[in-house]
Design a protein around this motif. Structure first.
Motif, mmCIF file in Angstrom:
data_model
loop_
_atom_site.group_PDB
_atom_site.id
_atom_site.type_symbol
_atom_site.label_atom_id
_atom_site.label_comp_id
_atom_site.label_asym_id
_atom_site.label_seq_id
_atom_site.Cartn_x
_atom_site.Cartn_y
_atom_site.Cartn_z
ATOM 1 N N SER A 91 31.527 40.530 31.331
ATOM 2 C CA SER A 91 32.949 40.796 31.105
ATOM 3 C C SER A 91 33.426 39.985 29.910
ATOM 4 N N VAL A 92 34.623 40.295 29.476
ATOM 5 C CA VAL A 92 35.367 39.394 28.605
ATOM 6 C C VAL A 92 36.155 38.474 29.519
ATOM 7 N N TYR A 93 36.021 37.182 29.313
ATOM 8 C CA TYR A 93 36.692 36.189 30.148
ATOM 9 C C TYR A 93 37.894 35.624 29.384
ATOM 10 N N TYR A 94 39.032 35.634 30.078
ATOM 11 C CA TYR A 94 40.287 35.193 29.482
ATOM 12 C C TYR A 94 40.802 33.936 30.174
ATOM 13 N N CYS A 95 41.217 33.000 29.351
ATOM 14 C CA CYS A 95 41.910 31.813 29.828
ATOM 15 C C CYS A 95 43.405 32.141 29.838
ATOM 16 N N VAL A 96 44.102 31.757 30.920
ATOM 17 C CA VAL A 96 45.486 32.187 31.074
ATOM 18 C C VAL A 96 46.350 31.072 31.670
ATOM 19 N N VAL A 97 47.623 31.116 31.338
ATOM 20 C CA VAL A 97 48.603 30.189 31.891
ATOM 21 C C VAL A 97 49.359 30.885 33.021
ATOM 22 N N TYR A 98 49.468 30.228 34.165
ATOM 23 C CA TYR A 98 50.167 30.824 35.299
ATOM 24 C C TYR A 98 51.665 30.652 35.138
ATOM 25 N N ALA A 99 52.393 31.783 35.264
ATOM 26 C CA ALA A 99 53.844 31.743 35.104
ATOM 27 C C ALA A 99 54.565 31.533 36.421
ATOM 28 N N GLY A 100 53.864 31.733 37.535
ATOM 29 C CA GLY A 100 54.483 31.548 38.836
ATOM 30 C C GLY A 100 54.734 32.861 39.537
ATOM 31 N N GLY A 101 54.877 32.798 40.843
ATOM 32 C CA GLY A 101 55.148 33.987 41.635
ATOM 33 C C GLY A 101 54.597 33.839 43.035
ATOM 34 N N ARG A 102 54.289 34.974 43.640
ATOM 35 C CA ARG A 102 53.869 34.974 45.040
ATOM 36 C C ARG A 102 52.407 35.328 45.222
ATOM 37 N N ASP A 103 51.802 35.827 44.169
ATOM 38 C CA ASP A 103 50.416 36.254 44.303
ATOM 39 C C ASP A 103 49.680 35.968 43.021
ATOM 40 N N TRP A 104 48.988 34.833 42.945
ATOM 41 C CA TRP A 104 48.357 34.456 41.688
ATOM 42 C C TRP A 104 47.175 35.346 41.321
ATOM 43 N N ARG A 105 46.776 36.222 42.209
ATOM 44 C CA ARG A 105 45.716 37.180 41.851
ATOM 45 C C ARG A 105 46.266 38.384 41.090
ATOM 46 N N ASN A 106 47.573 38.449 41.004
ATOM 47 C CA ASN A 106 48.249 39.530 40.285
ATOM 48 C C ASN A 106 48.387 39.129 38.822
ATOM 49 N N GLU A 107 47.790 39.904 37.937
ATOM 50 C CA GLU A 107 47.786 39.540 36.521
ATOM 51 C C GLU A 107 49.185 39.477 35.937
ATOM 52 N N HIS A 108 50.142 40.155 36.533
ATOM 53 C CA HIS A 108 51.504 40.177 35.999
ATOM 54 C C HIS A 108 52.231 38.853 36.229
ATOM 55 N N GLU A 109 51.641 37.966 36.997
ATOM 56 C CA GLU A 109 52.254 36.652 37.229
ATOM 57 C C GLU A 109 51.701 35.610 36.266
ATOM 58 N N TRP A 110 50.972 36.063 35.259
ATOM 59 C CA TRP A 110 50.368 35.162 34.290
ATOM 60 C C TRP A 110 50.912 35.453 32.904
ATOM 61 N N SER A 111 50.968 34.397 32.080
ATOM 62 C CA SER A 111 51.483 34.554 30.725
ATOM 63 C C SER A 111 50.519 33.901 29.747
#
Length: 123
Positions: A91-111
């Motif tokens: 895969s392509v592996y991405y480093c990401v900053v967590y923006a917060g929310g209720r489900d950290w497995r949801n990519e939309h909670e990351w910025s």
């Protein structure tokens, strides 16, 4: 904000690889960090998360027991040690900053997604 992931490459099945991600442009020691990955033709998927202090860590079931996330707040860097690699880890592996929310497995909670680093595992 820049997230510079490195360490990807070609590795044989059963081998190991360590990814690094250098973060700049924001207070790293106050950010929850993580890794996602995306294989060709598939959706992006959560891999791992690590809290500010490192006290809270979580992994996707597919990598649990094989991957280890860590961070060095003095170096503004988060790592992903990958052992016992399988072809399906390609895969392509991405480093990401967590923006917060209720489900950290949801990519939309990351910025602040980095450009990613390609890991290819040959059988």
């Amino acid at each position: 904000v820049q997230l510079q992931a490195s360490g990807g490459g070609l590795v044989q099945a059963g081998g190991s690889r360590r990814l690094s991600c250098l973060v700049s442009g924001l207070p790293f020691r106050r950010q929850t960090m993580g890794w996602f990955r995306q294989a060709t033709g598939k959706e992006r998927e959560f891999v791992s998360i690590i809290s500010v202090s490192g006290a809270t860590i979580d992994y996707a079931d597919s990598v649990k027991g094989r991957f280890t996330i860590s961070r060095d707040n003095a170096m503004n860097t988060v790592y992903l040690q990958m052992n016992s690699l399988k072809p399906e880890d390609t895969s392509v592996y991405y480093c990401v900053v967590y923006a917060g929310g209720r489900d950290w497995r949801n990519e939309h909670e990351w910025s602040h997604w980095g450009h990613g680093t390609q890991v290819t595992v040959s059988s």
